[in-house]
Each structure stands twice: as structure tokens, then as C-alpha cells.
Design a protein around this motif. Structure first.
Motif, PDB file in Angstrom:
ATOM      1  N   GLN A   1       8.734  30.353   6.101  1.00 42.51           N
ATOM      2  CA  GLN A   1       7.289  30.351   6.266  1.00 42.51           C
ATOM      3  C   GLN A   1       6.804  28.956   6.693  1.00 42.51           C
ATOM      4  OE1 GLN A   1       5.628  33.240   6.121  1.00 42.51           O
ATOM      5  NE2 GLN A   1       7.633  34.153   5.686  1.00 42.51           N
ATOM      6  N   PRO A   2       5.629  28.888   7.339  1.00 39.09           N
ATOM      7  CA  PRO A   2       5.099  27.577   7.762  1.00 39.09           C
ATOM      8  C   PRO A   2       4.655  26.724   6.578  1.00 39.09           C
ATOM      9  CG  PRO A   2       3.499  29.325   8.188  1.00 39.09           C
ATOM     10  CD  PRO A   2       4.770  30.005   7.773  1.00 39.09           C
ATOM     11  N   ALA A   3       4.575  25.411   6.814  1.00 37.48           N
ATOM     12  CA  ALA A   3       4.091  24.419   5.840  1.00 37.48           C
ATOM     13  C   ALA A   3       4.780  24.509   4.478  1.00 37.48           C
ATOM     14  CB  ALA A   3       2.577  24.543   5.680  1.00 37.48           C
ATOM     15  N   PRO A   4       6.119  24.442   4.436  1.00 36.43           N
ATOM     16  CA  PRO A   4       6.805  24.506   3.140  1.00 36.43           C
ATOM     17  C   PRO A   4       6.448  23.351   2.217  1.00 36.43           C
ATOM     18  CG  PRO A   4       8.320  23.855   4.876  1.00 36.43           C
ATOM     19  CD  PRO A   4       7.063  24.300   5.551  1.00 36.43           C
ATOM     20  N   ASN A   5       6.093  22.189   2.786  1.00 35.38           N
ATOM     21  CA  ASN A   5       5.722  21.050   1.931  1.00 35.38           C
ATOM     22  C   ASN A   5       4.468  21.353   1.116  1.00 35.38           C
ATOM     23  OD1 ASN A   5       4.294  20.985   4.426  1.00 35.38           O
ATOM     24  ND2 ASN A   5       3.747  18.841   4.089  1.00 35.38           N
ATOM     25  N   ARG A   6       3.522  22.063   1.725  1.00 33.91           N
ATOM     26  CA  ARG A   6       2.312  22.437   0.983  1.00 33.91           C
ATOM     27  C   ARG A   6       2.619  23.474  -0.087  1.00 33.91           C
ATOM     28  NH1 ARG A   6      -2.116  23.393   5.680  1.00 33.91           N
ATOM     29  NH2 ARG A   6      -1.640  21.534   6.898  1.00 33.91           N
ATOM     30  N   PHE A   7       3.498  24.418   0.247  1.00 34.28           N
ATOM     31  CA  PHE A   7       3.922  25.404  -0.750  1.00 34.28           C
ATOM     32  C   PHE A   7       4.534  24.695  -1.953  1.00 34.28           C
ATOM     33  CE2 PHE A   7       7.665  27.732  -2.379  1.00 34.28           C
ATOM     34  CZ  PHE A   7       7.005  28.752  -3.052  1.00 34.28           C
ATOM     35  N   LEU A   8       5.412  23.734  -1.699  1.00 35.03           N
ATOM     36  CA  LEU A   8       6.068  23.014  -2.785  1.00 35.03           C
ATOM     37  C   LEU A   8       5.074  22.174  -3.579  1.00 35.03           C
ATOM     38  CD1 LEU A   8       9.263  21.858  -0.865  1.00 35.03           C
ATOM     39  CD2 LEU A   8       9.153  23.619  -2.638  1.00 35.03           C
ATOM     40  N   ALA A   9       4.134  21.541  -2.885  1.00 35.58           N
ATOM     41  CA  ALA A   9       3.193  20.637  -3.542  1.00 35.58           C
ATOM     42  C   ALA A   9       2.254  21.355  -4.497  1.00 35.58           C
ATOM     43  CB  ALA A   9       2.386  19.870  -2.493  1.00 35.58           C
TER      44      ALA A   9
ATOM     45  N   ALA B   1       0.845  -1.193   0.000  1.00 33.97           N
ATOM     46  CA  ALA B   1       0.000   0.000   0.000  1.00 33.97           C
ATOM     47  C   ALA B   1       0.881   1.243   0.000  1.00 33.97           C
ATOM     48  CB  ALA B   1      -0.918   0.003   1.215  1.00 33.97           C
ATOM     49  N   CYS B   2       0.549   2.192  -0.862  1.00 33.17           N
ATOM     50  CA  CYS B   2       1.361   3.403  -0.996  1.00 33.17           C
ATOM     51  C   CYS B   2       0.484   4.645  -0.973  1.00 33.17           C
ATOM     52  CB  CYS B   2       2.141   3.388  -2.311  1.00 33.17           C
ATOM     53  SG  CYS B   2       3.189   1.935  -2.546  1.00 33.17           S
ATOM     54  N   ILE B   3       0.996   5.691  -0.367  1.00 35.12           N
ATOM     55  CA  ILE B   3       0.400   7.020  -0.450  1.00 35.12           C
ATOM     56  C   ILE B   3       1.311   7.863  -1.331  1.00 35.12           C
ATOM     57  CG2 ILE B   3      -0.204   9.122   0.805  1.00 35.12           C
ATOM     58  CD1 ILE B   3      -0.608   7.397   3.313  1.00 35.12           C
ATOM     59  N   ILE B   4       0.750   8.455  -2.390  1.00 31.12           N
ATOM     60  CA  ILE B   4       1.504   9.381  -3.231  1.00 31.12           C
ATOM     61  C   ILE B   4       0.624  10.603  -3.458  1.00 31.12           C
ATOM     62  CG2 ILE B   4       2.848   9.713  -5.326  1.00 31.12           C
ATOM     63  CD1 ILE B   4       3.153   6.739  -5.610  1.00 31.12           C
ATOM     64  N   GLY B   5       0.715  11.551  -2.538  1.00 27.96           N
ATOM     65  CA  GLY B   5      -0.075  12.773  -2.605  1.00 27.96           C
ATOM     66  C   GLY B   5       0.821  13.956  -2.315  1.00 27.96           C
ATOM     67  N   THR B   6       0.415  14.824  -1.405  1.00 25.46           N
ATOM     68  CA  THR B   6       1.285  15.929  -0.972  1.00 25.46           C
ATOM     69  C   THR B   6       2.586  15.364  -0.423  1.00 25.46           C
ATOM     70  OG1 THR B   6      -0.605  17.329  -0.453  1.00 25.46           O
ATOM     71  CG2 THR B   6       1.486  17.900   0.577  1.00 25.46           C
TER      72      THR B   6
ATOM     73  N   ASP C   1       9.878  11.138   0.709  1.00 23.52           N
ATOM     74  CA  ASP C   1       8.639  11.526   0.022  1.00 23.52           C
ATOM     75  C   ASP C   1       8.782  11.498  -1.494  1.00 23.52           C
ATOM     76  OD1 ASP C   1       7.231  11.804   2.323  1.00 23.52           O
ATOM     77  OD2 ASP C   1       6.831  13.942   2.127  1.00 23.52           O
ATOM     78  N   GLU C   2       9.586  10.585  -2.002  1.00 29.73           N
ATOM     79  CA  GLU C   2       9.794  10.505  -3.443  1.00 29.73           C
ATOM     80  C   GLU C   2       8.467  10.427  -4.196  1.00 29.73           C
ATOM     81  OE1 GLU C   2      13.325   8.916  -1.268  1.00 29.73           O
ATOM     82  OE2 GLU C   2      11.183   8.397  -1.232  1.00 29.73           O
ATOM     83  N   ALA C   3       8.374  11.170  -5.297  1.00 28.86           N
ATOM     84  CA  ALA C   3       7.211  11.211  -6.205  1.00 28.86           C
ATOM     85  C   ALA C   3       6.005  11.944  -5.627  1.00 28.86           C
ATOM     86  CB  ALA C   3       6.799   9.814  -6.659  1.00 28.86           C
ATOM     87  N   SER C   4       6.136  12.520  -4.446  1.00 21.03           N
ATOM     88  CA  SER C   4       5.026  13.278  -3.864  1.00 21.03           C
ATOM     89  C   SER C   4       4.937  14.663  -4.497  1.00 21.03           C
ATOM     90  CB  SER C   4       5.233  13.438  -2.360  1.00 21.03           C
ATOM     91  OG  SER C   4       6.335  14.311  -2.110  1.00 21.03           O
ATOM     92  N   GLY C   5       3.844  15.367  -4.193  1.00 16.54           N
ATOM     93  CA  GLY C   5       3.722  16.731  -4.666  1.00 16.54           C
ATOM     94  C   GLY C   5       4.832  17.614  -4.134  1.00 16.54           C
ATOM     95  N   GLY C   6       5.184  17.428  -2.848  1.00 13.47           N
ATOM     96  CA  GLY C   6       6.270  18.192  -2.257  1.00 13.47           C
ATOM     97  C   GLY C   6       7.604  17.905  -2.917  1.00 13.47           C
ATOM     98  N   TYR C   7       7.829  16.645  -3.244  1.00 10.66           N
ATOM     99  CA  TYR C   7       9.079  16.226  -3.897  1.00 10.66           C
ATOM    100  C   TYR C   7       9.196  16.836  -5.287  1.00 10.66           C
ATOM    101  CZ  TYR C   7      12.311  12.910  -6.196  1.00 10.66           C
ATOM    102  OH  TYR C   7      13.330  12.332  -6.906  1.00 10.66           O
ATOM    103  N   PHE C   8       8.129  16.733  -6.080  1.00  7.99           N
ATOM    104  CA  PHE C   8       8.175  17.284  -7.438  1.00  7.99           C
ATOM    105  C   PHE C   8       8.303  18.808  -7.406  1.00  7.99           C
ATOM    106  CE2 PHE C   8       5.968  13.265  -8.893  1.00  7.99           C
ATOM    107  CZ  PHE C   8       7.052  12.809  -9.636  1.00  7.99           C
ATOM    108  N   GLY C   9       7.616  19.456  -6.447  1.00  6.63           N
ATOM    109  CA  GLY C   9       7.741  20.904  -6.322  1.00  6.63           C
ATOM    110  C   GLY C   9       9.153  21.328  -5.974  1.00  6.63           C
TER     111      GLY C   9
END
Length: 283
Positions: free
Chosen positions: A186-194, A110-115, A140-148
Motif C-alpha cells: 500500500q502507499p505511504a507505509p511510513n505514515r501507516f507505521l507512524a 537542529a533535529c526533526i523527530i516526527g513522522t 529515521d531513528e526515533a521517528s514515528g515511522g521507526y517506532f511503528g
């Protein structure tokens, strides 16, 4: 009646399952117990959930980020028991939610690939193996944060093709200093990147984006899926990035000798199916 919930920091998808098998779906503000108080959780439950469903609830299955399984007397559990007297509460991580939604009561990867991105081997009952996700900096390879992160790194280093650079500058008011501030201050950099996954999708068919996507999914396969018995079990995926870029993901999986099974955008439908079967069989 039982309630199943898939929670994020911004919203919660709730589904109430009645004794006759019928369901009611509700959306509320997000509940991440790491960031909000018991009083705030209780307020959401009272005003947005109990007001619609009533309080005659026997069991709650709450899955989400920031949830620690077997955390007795947590603020989350206390809030539920205050609003729904006598309820049996079960809290678990988003990874177990993904495993149950994707695999049901069968074994599988089972895999999660999202943010973000995560994975486990599910034996039909529990997460039997788990490769550490590492977060958006260490994994977090292949995630939204990773690609961003990969996308912005190429931008600030001048590695964009001319057409991609022109489109990016027209769409975003960003330069090196603004990007550094967003990522490091800034807060939540992973969301910014995603958020840049939308830009990637817009230019999906360009050679640059195809290379970026396939490189990311290749990293996910080799650094995560290869940690399990992928020869005998399919890789099942839940999450917006895996769902949107399924074509590229499956092409890379085929190159890597990995079979792709079920792919879902969100886990809630699979979770409802999982818990409905168990609930109705007990009656």
C-alpha cells in the motif's frame, strides 16, 4: 506583506506578516510539489489563500517536504508568481525550516523527530553539516515511522508482553498478512507505521514502551547527533515525537552526554519569529 509557510503533504500552515508586525494565520490543504500539479497548487493558492489575504505580497518563504532550494522556474514558484504578481519566492526544505525555527541566526544542532527524522548542524546562515537521514527503512531513528516499525516487528514475531499484546489486539484489527500488505503493497507505509505512536503514548509508562522509546532515542543520538560537535552545541528538536516523548528523549540525551535545547512541536512559530525580525529590520 510577506508570507511564511510550513508545508506537509496533508496541510500547510501559513502566516502573513504585515508591515506593522501583526500577523494573520491560515491553514490550507497540503502542497507537496512532488505529488500535485502546478494547476492544483494554483487553485489552492487562489481559493484558500489569496481570497483571504489579497495579492499584495512582496515575498513568500515556503518550506516543506518535496521542496528543492534554488529550483528556478519550478511549478511551485510559477504558481506563486501567477497568483501573487511580482512576488519574490524562496523555497526550501523542511530541514532548513527546522534549523531556522530552532536556532534563529545562531549556530546549533537542529533535529526533526516526527513522522520521519533528520538532522543538521546550522551555522546561523546555512546547513553546514548534514548526516543523511536514510528514510524509514535505512534510518529515521526515533521517528514515528521507526517506532511503528519496531512495534509491529515485535508483534508479528510474538515478542509483545502479554498485556501489550492483549491491548493491541483489542485496538487494532491487524494480523501478519494485513501488516505485510500495508507495509509492502500500500502507499505511504511510513505514515501507516507512524500512526502507532498513539498506541505507544497510551502505554507509555509500561516497561516495554519505556525500553522501546529509550532504545530509539539512543539510536538517534549515536547515529545522528554524535556526527556533530555535540560537546559544544545543544541538540534542538522540532516534531511531534520529540515533543510528546520529550521526557524520555531528555533522559537518554543526558545518559549520552548530549544537552537538549529548544523543543518545538511544529516549526511555524519559530519561522515567523525568524522572518519577522528580518522583515521589520529591513523597513
Amino acid at each position: 506583506m510577506i508570507i511564511v509557510a510550513d508545508s506537509g503533504s496533508t496541510k500547510v500552515d501559513w502566516v502573513a506578516i504585515k508591515e506593522d508586525g501583526s500577523t494573520i494565520s491560515v491553514k490550507t490543504a497540503g502542497i507537496n510539489p512532488l505529488f500535485i500539479t502546478k494547476e492544483e497548487i494554483t487553485d489552492i493558492l487562489k481559493t484558500s489563500l489569496a481570497s483571504l489575504l489579497g495579492t499584495n505580497v512582496s515575498e513568500v518563504y515556503f518550506y516543506g517536504a518535496g521542496v528543492v532550494a534554488d529550483s528556478a522556474d519550478s511549478d511551485l514558484e510559477k504558481a506563486f508568481k501567477e497568483v501573487f504578481p511580482g512576488v519574490k519566492f524562496f523555497g526550501a526544505s523542511d530541514m532548513l525550516a527546522a534549523a531556522r525555527a530552532l536556532c534563529g541566526q545562531e549556530s546549533g544542532i537542529a533535529c526533526i523527530i516526527g513522522t520521519g527524522a533528520n538532522s543538521c548542524f546550522f551555522d546561523g546562515t546555512k546547513m553546514a553539516e548534514h548526516v543523511n537521514a536514510g528514510g524509514f527503512i535505512l534510518g529515521d531513528e526515533a521517528s514515528g515511522g521507526y517506532f511503528g516499525r519496531r512495534l509491529l516487528s515485535d508483534f508479528i514475531k510474538g515478542l509483545f508482553p502479554e498485556d501489550i499484546e492483549k491491548a493491541f489486539k483489542e485496538q487494532y484489527d491487524l494480523d501478519y498478512l494485513k501488516i505485510v500488505d500495508k507495509v509492502y503493497k500500500q502507499p505511504a507505509p511510513n505514515r501507516f507505521l507512524a500512526q502507532f505512536s498513539y498506541f505507544i503514548e497510551q502505554h507509555r509508562e509500561t516497561p516495554y514502551m519505556q525500553s522501546l522509546l529509550k532504545s530509539g532515542f539512543r539510536d538517534f543520538m549515536t547515529r545522528n547527533v554524535y556526527g556533530y560537535n555535540y560537546h559544544d552545541y545543544a541538540m534542538n528538536v522540532v516534531g511531534s515525537i520529540g515533543y510528546i516523548f520529550r521526557r524520555e528523549m531528555e533522559e537518554v540525551a543526558n545518559e549520552c552526554g548530549v544537552k537538549v535545547g529548544k523543543v518545538l512541536k511544529t516549526p511555524i512559530e519559530g519561522l515567523v519569529e525568524y522572518h519577522k525580525e528580518k522583515y521589520l529590520n529591513k523597513r
